[in-house]
Design an enzyme around this catalytic site. Structure first.
Site, short mmCIF file in Angstrom:
data_model
loop_
_atom_site.label_atom_id
_atom_site.label_comp_id
_atom_site.label_asym_id
_atom_site.label_seq_id
_atom_site.Cartn_x
_atom_site.Cartn_y
_atom_site.Cartn_z
N ASP A 96 36.42 39.17 42.52
CA ASP A 96 37.06 39.40 43.82
C ASP A 96 37.63 38.06 44.26
OD1 ASP A 96 37.55 40.27 46.60
OD2 ASP A 96 36.15 41.89 46.14
N ASP B 91 35.00 48.88 48.91
CA ASP B 91 35.74 47.83 48.21
C ASP B 91 34.81 47.20 47.19
OD1 ASP B 91 37.64 46.09 47.38
OD2 ASP B 91 37.82 44.99 49.25
N ALA B 92 34.80 47.83 46.03
CA ALA B 92 33.78 47.50 45.02
C ALA B 92 34.42 46.93 43.75
CB ALA B 92 32.99 48.76 44.67
N LYS B 93 35.71 47.16 43.57
CA LYS B 93 36.46 46.66 42.41
C LYS B 93 35.71 46.95 41.11
CE LYS B 93 39.03 43.38 45.22
NZ LYS B 93 38.33 43.45 46.52
N ARG B 94 35.21 48.18 40.97
CA ARG B 94 34.50 48.56 39.76
C ARG B 94 35.47 48.91 38.64
NH1 ARG B 94 31.10 46.59 42.85
NH2 ARG B 94 29.03 47.45 43.19
#
Lengths: 272, 272
Positions: A96, B91-94
């Protein structure tokens, strides 16, 4: 944990095996479900059974997040159960903007005391470098993964013919050192591992995809091994689900022993 | 939540504001620390203060993971506190191989009932498509982020001159539809938003970087708005830390109102 401490464990156990601790309630032996924390009980048994063969353990965070808030406690207990001299990897694929990556780093390196975390490189340097600021800790960057979708973007060539995964290696090797950076490189293509080694001869590679995903251990060693081994080869399902009965731990041990025997031969053949 | 339900909320509130719920203990007003769950208390006050202006809320998972196992409970409570008619984004951006992405999808869509999750595209189709199989749920793919490191890989051009972020848009728009896929597009470059719109005229864009990261709301609307608005613009620090004193909620409301007023004008100017 330093790279020489990892290599010392590899020499001691004559193995570069990483065990993926990725259990789901539906697949662990049914009689464990009456335990207070079935997944932790399962993990403990797998760890006990494989600790002589494994130099690293890699829980994939998805499997613990899917359990709800209790999953983090299961993960924490699992991590605390692991002895100090094994290398622990949070397979979290985080990444991030800078200050947010720092929070992830603190969560996994300080709150949970993992040695390493897997990191997705798409957002670039400031998403990766926060993980490199923790003494004795590691970022393991996705470079070339072993899934089908790895071909969608990772192999796109730029104007000079350099595929994206190679650009990730070229750029990111300057952000850290072989003492704090490793790379995920899938085992499904031996020739790709060779081209990775041309760019980063010294770094450790974390190799998934041996076993269930179809890579060949021999090819990985032939193309990927360096003077300090430089490989951690992961097996998850092949070991943890070797049996779905009461003998699951014993069956896991047998699978780990098989891999260790092969790895010992390959260390003698290619390492050094 | 469907895209027309989102648009209905945008019309109702005359706003396309998303509030980032990214609090850290060190930055929330000190007097809250004596609460049983200070972060939840803070979030509740921020939600109450901004609910007339915000159509979406976006907790960044890093901020909750950094709190340890209790962080997931704080997140769950926050999510349950949010009314049904706002759009909720993890909002984890997995992003992981297929069966693992399915577990992440279940964790965020079923265990926690988020409407959407941010997804990193590096591993390709099978890492993204599991998120698209849940009725009424959304995957929000990182395309062009607003951080400095976005230039490291996202702008690399292939042999035809197509930058990586455009390849991500071109390929991934075929995996889902404008009804289940959105894209993260940073607000720091108006011209980039224009080129994004040429590839995906209909999809919603989640735009971070207005405010603290320096993007211009007017430019975002001029280049990014479509007939159904098609924008969710996020502000985190600018709202939640508008004051560090007892008036923090009131100050947050004022900031949200300022943004709403600007957004109302832009909706009248560019939407439709």
């Amino acid at each position: 944990m330093t790279s020489s401490e990892i290599y010392a464990q590899i020499q001691h156990k004559q193995s570069f095996l990483c065990v993926g601790l990725d259990p789901v309630l539906e697949k662990i032996p049914g009689y464990l479900l009456k335990e207070k924390d079935p997944i932790f009980t399962f993990n403990k048994a797998i760890i006990d059974a494989t600790i002589d063969q494994a130099v690293a353990y890699k829980p994939n965070l998805a499997f613990y997040e899917a359990l709800g808030p209790g999953g983090w406690e299961t993960l924490q207990k699992t991590l605390e159960y692991l002895p100090e001299n094994v290398f622990t990897i949070a397979d979290a694929k985080r990444g991030d903007i800078g200050n947010t990556s720092t929070l992830y780093a603190k969560a996994f390196f300080e709150q949970m005391n993992f040695d390493a975390i897997t990191v997705a490189p798409y957002m670039g340097e400031d998403s990766v470098s926060p993980f490199l600021k923790f003494e004795g800790k590691w970022a393991i960057l996705l470079a070339l993964t072993s899934n089908r979708g790895s071909q969608d973007f990772q192999l796109i060539e730029d104007k000079k013919g350099t595929p994206l995964f190679a650009s990730v290696l070229e750029k990111s090797k300057l952000w850290g050192t072989p003492q704090n950076t490793m790379y995920v490189v899938g085992a499904t293509r031996g020739s790709a591992i060779q081209s990775v080694r041309e760019i980063i001869p010294e770094h450790f590679l974390l190799v998934p995809g041996v076993g269930a995903q179809g890579g060949s251990l021999e090819e990985v060693a032939r193309y990927g091994m360096n003077a300090s081994c430089g490989l951690l080869v992961n097996s998850s399902r092949g070991i943890i689900y070797a049996s779905s009965n009461r003998d699951f731990a014993e069956a896991a041990k047998k699978e780990a022993q098989k891999l260790q025997t092969s790895m010992e031969k390959l260390l003698n053949q290619y390492c050094g």
